[in-house]
Design a protein around this motif. Structure first.
Motif, PDB file in Angstrom:
ATOM      1  N   VAL A  12       0.842  -1.200   0.000  1.00  0.00           N
ATOM      2  CA  VAL A  12       0.000   0.000   0.000  1.00  0.00           C
ATOM      3  C   VAL A  12       0.879   1.251   0.000  1.00  0.00           C
ATOM      4  O   VAL A  12       0.539   2.256  -0.641  1.00  0.00           O
ATOM      5  CB  VAL A  12      -0.979  -0.028   1.197  1.00  0.00           C
ATOM      6  N   GLY A  13       2.011   1.191   0.674  1.00  0.00           N
ATOM      7  CA  GLY A  13       2.935   2.326   0.672  1.00  0.00           C
ATOM      8  C   GLY A  13       3.435   2.657  -0.721  1.00  0.00           C
ATOM      9  O   GLY A  13       3.446   3.825  -1.132  1.00  0.00           O
ATOM     10  N   SER A  14       3.848   1.638  -1.460  1.00  0.00           N
ATOM     11  CA  SER A  14       4.300   1.877  -2.839  1.00  0.00           C
ATOM     12  C   SER A  14       3.156   2.373  -3.707  1.00  0.00           C
ATOM     13  O   SER A  14       3.338   3.281  -4.530  1.00  0.00           O
ATOM     14  CB  SER A  14       4.903   0.598  -3.435  1.00  0.00           C
ATOM     15  N   ALA A 137      10.910   7.790   1.873  1.00  0.00           N
ATOM     16  CA  ALA A 137       9.776   6.869   1.973  1.00  0.00           C
ATOM     17  C   ALA A 137      10.143   5.481   1.455  1.00  0.00           C
ATOM     18  O   ALA A 137       9.751   4.466   2.039  1.00  0.00           O
ATOM     19  CB  ALA A 137       8.577   7.424   1.200  1.00  0.00           C
ATOM     20  N   SER A 138      10.918   5.439   0.381  1.00  0.00           N
ATOM     21  CA  SER A 138      11.322   4.146  -0.192  1.00  0.00           C
ATOM     22  C   SER A 138      12.241   3.385   0.756  1.00  0.00           C
ATOM     23  O   SER A 138      12.153   2.154   0.866  1.00  0.00           O
ATOM     24  CB  SER A 138      11.999   4.355  -1.544  1.00  0.00           C
ATOM     25  N   LEU A 139      13.123   4.099   1.447  1.00  0.00           N
ATOM     26  CA  LEU A 139      13.971   3.443   2.447  1.00  0.00           C
ATOM     27  C   LEU A 139      13.118   2.871   3.583  1.00  0.00           C
ATOM     28  O   LEU A 139      13.369   1.752   4.051  1.00  0.00           O
ATOM     29  CB  LEU A 139      15.010   4.416   2.991  1.00  0.00           C
ATOM     30  N   ALA A 140      12.123   3.610   4.019  1.00  0.00           N
ATOM     31  CA  ALA A 140      11.216   3.105   5.056  1.00  0.00           C
ATOM     32  C   ALA A 140      10.477   1.865   4.572  1.00  0.00           C
ATOM     33  O   ALA A 140      10.347   0.872   5.309  1.00  0.00           O
ATOM     34  CB  ALA A 140      10.235   4.197   5.470  1.00  0.00           C
ATOM     35  N   LEU A 141      10.015   1.897   3.328  1.00  0.00           N
ATOM     36  CA  LEU A 141       9.326   0.725   2.770  1.00  0.00           C
ATOM     37  C   LEU A 141      10.271  -0.465   2.650  1.00  0.00           C
ATOM     38  O   LEU A 141       9.868  -1.605   2.906  1.00  0.00           O
ATOM     39  CB  LEU A 141       8.715   1.069   1.404  1.00  0.00           C
TER      40      LEU A 141
END
Length: 153
Positions: A12-14, A137-141
């Motif tokens: 969902v994040g992506s 955000a991508s690092l968190a994902l």
């Protein structure tokens, strides 16, 4: 948290990052540059991987999701460096095949296309551009994907 829940959160994040990018493009009127598109492709892959990982018990799929998120983060960092003038960005551009257009029609098409430079910051918040926020955000994902990979199926 369960493995499946972590996978759903990352997926969902992506998807949310992709929807945000499309919102900036189509609602906000900010056409993407080449590097912006490059940041989107790994998120598309992560969404597909996430959907597959919800239904398949594979330890490899969350690892692939993490790699996709890390790929987008890397492009985001690269794009940030281009925007900040830390290094030079791509000097080439691509286009599709040209067929059936007169010279005048081709020139009209070229002149009507928006010119989007990778080294211009179109939008920023708290001093960070969209590329920088995507990298964060991508690092968190990626961390969420890694946590999912470490959980038992």
């Amino acid at each position: 948290m369960s493995r499946k829940l972590l996978i759903l959160i990352a997926t969902v994040g992506s998807a949310a990052l992709l929807m945000g990018a499309l919102g900036f493009q189509y609602i906000g009127g900010l056409p993407p540059c080449k590097l912006c598109y490059w940041q989107r492709y790994p998120h598309m892959a992560a969404v597909v991987i996430g959907v597959a990982a919800v239904f398949l018990r594979s330890r490899l799929l969350p690892v692939l999701g993490a790699l996709a998120a890390l790929a987008s983060a890397n492009v985001g960092v690269y794009h940030t460096g281009v925007e900040r003038g830390w290094w030079e960005g791509p000097t080439t551009c691509t286009s599709g095949p040209i067929s059936g257009l007169s010279t005048d029609a081709l020139l009209d098409q070229i002149m009507a296309a928006p010119m989007v430079r990778c080294d211009d910051i179109a939008w920023q918040m708290l001093g960070l551009s969209m590329a920088s926020w995507n990298a964060i955000a991508s690092l968190a994902l990626a961390l969420i994907w890694i946590a999912a990979a470490r959980r038992e199926a």
